[in-house]
Design a protein around this motif. Sequence first.
Motif, PDB file in Angstrom:
ATOM      1  N   MET A  23       0.826  -1.198   0.000  1.00  0.00           N
ATOM      2  CA  MET A  23       0.000   0.000   0.000  1.00  0.00           C
ATOM      3  C   MET A  23       0.864   1.252   0.000  1.00  0.00           C
ATOM      4  SD  MET A  23      -3.069  -1.119   2.572  1.00  0.00           S
ATOM      5  CE  MET A  23      -3.731   0.513   2.713  1.00  0.00           C
ATOM      6  N   TYR A  28      -1.770   3.041  -2.535  1.00  0.00           N
ATOM      7  CA  TYR A  28      -3.167   2.635  -2.377  1.00  0.00           C
ATOM      8  C   TYR A  28      -3.683   3.051  -1.003  1.00  0.00           C
ATOM      9  CZ  TYR A  28      -2.522  -0.534  -6.366  1.00  0.00           C
ATOM     10  OH  TYR A  28      -2.268  -1.065  -7.597  1.00  0.00           O
ATOM     11  N   GLU A  29      -4.992   3.292  -0.948  1.00  0.00           N
ATOM     12  CA  GLU A  29      -5.633   3.556   0.335  1.00  0.00           C
ATOM     13  C   GLU A  29      -6.296   2.306   0.891  1.00  0.00           C
ATOM     14  OE1 GLU A  29      -8.299   6.805   0.088  1.00  0.00           O
ATOM     15  OE2 GLU A  29      -6.788   8.177  -0.664  1.00  0.00           O
ATOM     16  N   MET A  30      -6.642   1.375   0.001  1.00  0.00           N
ATOM     17  CA  MET A  30      -7.322   0.157   0.425  1.00  0.00           C
ATOM     18  C   MET A  30      -6.980  -0.961  -0.554  1.00  0.00           C
ATOM     19  SD  MET A  30     -11.386  -0.417   1.055  1.00  0.00           S
ATOM     20  CE  MET A  30     -11.450   0.932   2.208  1.00  0.00           C
ATOM     21  N   TYR A  32      -8.377  -4.845  -1.672  1.00  0.00           N
ATOM     22  CA  TYR A  32      -9.416  -5.861  -1.554  1.00  0.00           C
ATOM     23  C   TYR A  32      -8.797  -7.227  -1.802  1.00  0.00           C
ATOM     24  CZ  TYR A  32     -12.758  -2.049  -1.841  1.00  0.00           C
ATOM     25  OH  TYR A  32     -13.459  -0.905  -1.602  1.00  0.00           O
TER      26      TYR A  32
END
Length: 73
Positions: A23, A28-30, A32
């Motif tokens: 991340m 990235y913030e999240m 999946y």
Amino acid sequence: MVRTAVSLVMSFVFLIIQTLVIMEIKGYEMIYFDNYSLLASVLAVNFFLSFSILTNIKYWLNGRYEKSSSPIE
């Protein structure tokens, strides 16, 4: 038995650390985890990595203890 339980916990810790590193690198913030087979394989690799590390530590400590309690020294 203890090594197995600790390795299981450490595999999740390694997964979290790896996720945080990715991340940070990619911005990235999240993330999946939608591909469960990939997630299971990463957890398995992390489990065996931590289990082998703990096994080497165990053998090292046993060898060190046997060497220190040896009457010929």
